[in-house]
Motif scaffolding. Structure first.
Motif, short mmCIF file in Angstrom:
data_model
loop_
_atom_site.label_atom_id
_atom_site.label_comp_id
_atom_site.label_asym_id
_atom_site.label_seq_id
_atom_site.Cartn_x
_atom_site.Cartn_y
_atom_site.Cartn_z
N VAL A 85 0.84 -0.96 0.14
CA VAL A 85 -0.15 -0.10 0.02
C VAL A 85 0.73 1.02 -0.22
N SER A 86 0.32 2.39 -0.52
CA SER A 86 1.18 3.50 -0.67
C SER A 86 0.55 4.69 0.03
N TYR A 87 1.22 5.84 0.30
CA TYR A 87 0.52 6.98 0.14
C TYR A 87 0.02 7.75 -0.91
N HIS A 88 -0.82 8.74 -0.83
CA HIS A 88 -1.40 9.28 -1.88
C HIS A 88 -0.61 10.85 -2.14
N HIS A 89 0.01 11.46 -1.11
CA HIS A 89 0.33 12.78 -1.52
C HIS A 89 1.34 12.96 -2.57
N ASP A 90 2.36 11.90 -2.80
CA ASP A 90 3.52 11.98 -3.61
C ASP A 90 3.21 11.45 -5.10
N THR A 91 2.20 10.69 -5.30
CA THR A 91 2.04 10.41 -6.58
C THR A 91 0.62 11.01 -7.48
N ALA A 92 0.86 11.06 -8.70
CA ALA A 92 -0.25 11.36 -9.46
C ALA A 92 -1.40 11.12 -9.30
N SER A 93 -1.49 9.74 -9.33
CA SER A 93 -2.92 8.80 -9.09
C SER A 93 -3.41 9.20 -7.64
N GLY A 94 -2.56 9.28 -6.86
CA GLY A 94 -2.91 9.41 -5.44
C GLY A 94 -3.62 10.85 -5.18
N LYS A 95 -2.98 11.84 -5.74
CA LYS A 95 -3.61 13.18 -5.50
C LYS A 95 -4.56 13.38 -6.63
N ALA A 96 -5.01 12.65 -7.60
CA ALA A 96 -5.89 12.54 -8.46
C ALA A 96 -7.24 12.04 -7.71
N ILE A 97 -6.86 11.12 -6.86
CA ILE A 97 -7.67 10.31 -5.94
C ILE A 97 -8.23 11.30 -4.53
N LEU A 98 -7.25 12.08 -4.05
CA LEU A 98 -7.62 13.03 -3.02
C LEU A 98 -8.26 14.23 -3.51
N ALA A 99 -7.80 14.70 -4.54
CA ALA A 99 -8.69 15.99 -5.03
C ALA A 99 -10.09 15.78 -5.14
N PHE A 100 -10.66 14.59 -5.42
CA PHE A 100 -12.25 14.53 -5.32
C PHE A 100 -12.62 13.57 -4.20
N LEU A 101 -12.04 13.55 -3.14
CA LEU A 101 -12.65 13.12 -1.88
C LEU A 101 -13.22 14.25 -1.03
N ARG A 158 0.86 20.68 4.82
CA ARG A 158 -0.66 20.36 4.45
C ARG A 158 -1.38 21.38 3.66
N ASP A 159 -1.09 22.65 4.02
CA ASP A 159 -1.87 23.47 3.29
C ASP A 159 -1.47 23.82 1.78
N GLU A 160 -0.20 23.47 1.43
CA GLU A 160 0.61 23.34 -0.04
C GLU A 160 -0.15 22.18 -0.49
N LEU A 161 -0.31 21.13 -0.02
CA LEU A 161 -0.95 19.99 -0.49
C LEU A 161 -2.45 20.31 -0.85
N LEU A 162 -3.16 21.00 0.08
CA LEU A 162 -4.52 21.44 -0.42
C LEU A 162 -4.71 22.24 -1.39
N GLU A 182 -6.47 21.59 -5.01
CA GLU A 182 -7.35 22.68 -5.56
C GLU A 182 -7.35 22.75 -7.16
N GLU A 183 -5.99 22.89 -7.31
CA GLU A 183 -5.51 23.15 -9.02
C GLU A 183 -5.86 21.73 -9.74
N THR A 184 -5.75 20.55 -9.09
CA THR A 184 -5.92 19.26 -9.81
C THR A 184 -7.58 19.25 -10.10
N ARG A 185 -8.29 19.66 -9.13
CA ARG A 185 -9.73 19.68 -9.31
C ARG A 185 -10.19 20.71 -10.69
N GLU A 186 -9.65 21.70 -10.43
CA GLU A 186 -9.72 22.74 -11.31
C GLU A 186 -9.30 22.32 -13.06
N ARG A 187 -8.19 21.71 -13.04
CA ARG A 187 -7.73 21.16 -14.37
C ARG A 187 -8.17 19.96 -14.77
N GLY A 188 -8.59 19.08 -13.68
CA GLY A 188 -9.30 17.75 -14.06
C GLY A 188 -7.91 16.69 -14.17
N TYR A 189 -6.92 17.08 -13.80
CA TYR A 189 -5.58 15.97 -13.77
C TYR A 189 -4.49 16.44 -12.43
#
Length: 277
Positions: free
Chosen positions: A141-157, A183-187, A191-198
């Protein structure tokens, strides 16, 4: 992990089961271990450890190789069964294969469970950079914050779910000089991920490796997982990294979403109703 048994008449049994799982975790994390090593790792007596090992061996969950215990291939059978029963996996697999062929890079399918990133599939069109590392990721299992797929998932949770996941993993561990650990930088990144879709991973997990990921969602907007493409910085750069691959990855995610929607409609139509028993 200690369990409170004071108010539960069956607590002792639950505590025993919990210890058994801790033994299995030690065997997995160490790729096998001797009884004394397990006892030291869990602060248990050797006799207690032997009781758990004997039970696991009788039920064929472990094997004994020269006094070193290892997980048996029975776990492989269960893992393959669970993965193949996943509608996300079966639906996305052909599209992930096409994505790898089209881009000439490594394509991934991931989902989230219990707060961790579960990597379901990796497809490589040709010998890839960090191939051994990516293969190993399928086993962990992996963390989300350092991968593209992980951040794509977090952005829409939901925001509260994101906070809970970050807390569960103990913050934002650093992998490279580019890993987002604030944490704030990740958030803001989410947000940018949600806006652009990836989402993008710019050497945040492995140095000199980049990735682009897009979420896979259902009709209600719930995130089911993510698809991504990774490759060396020498190939993932400029317009290809910032424009071409994002469009390709998002297109793949969209096709998977459409196919999942069609499967759900077929399944719903086959279910008996009062008018159509």
């Amino acid at each position: 992990m200690a369990i409170d048994t004071t108010s539960d008449p069956h607590g002792r049994t639950l505590e025993t089961v919990s210890t058994t799982f801790e033994v299995l975790n030690v065997l997995m994390e160490n790729d096998g271990a001797k009884a004394t090593e397990i006892a030291q790792a869990l602060d248990l007596s050797r006799s207690a450890v032997y009781n758990h090992l004997t039970t696991l061996k009788e039920h064929e969950w472990i094997v004994n190789c020269d006094n070193e215990y290892r997980l048996s291939l029975k776990f492989h059978q269960f893992g393959i069964f669970v993965r193949n029963k996943s509608t996300l996996f079966s639906t996305a697999k052909p599209e992930v294969q096409k994505l790898a062929e089209e881009t000439g890079e490594t394509a991934h399918l991931a989902t989230e469970q219990h707060g961790y990133q579960i990597n379901l599939l990796k497809v490589t069109d040709k010998p890839a950079v960090a191939d051994e590392y990516h293969t190993e990721k399928l086993q962990k299992v992996s963390y989300h914050h350092d991968t593209a797929s992980g951040k794509a998932i977090l952005a829409f949770l939901p925001p509260e779910r994101v906070e809970a996941i970050i807390d569960k993993q103990g913050g934002l561990p650093r992998k490279t000089y580019n890993t987002i650990v604030d944490r704030d930088e990740l958030l803001e990144d989410l947000e940018e991920t949600r806006e652009r879709g990836y989402a993008i991973n710019d050497e945040e997990e492995i140095e000199r490796l980049r990735a682009v990921g897009a979420p896979i969602r259902d009709n209600a907007g719930n995130v089911l997982g993510a698809v991504s493409v990774s490759g060396p910085t020498s190939r993932l750069k400029g317009k290809r990294f910032r424009e071409e691959l994002p469009e390709t990855v998002m297109s793949t995610a969209n096709i998977i979403e459409l196919n999942l929607n069609m499967k759900n409609r077929i399944t719903s139509a086959d279910e008996p109703t009062p008018e159509n028993p």
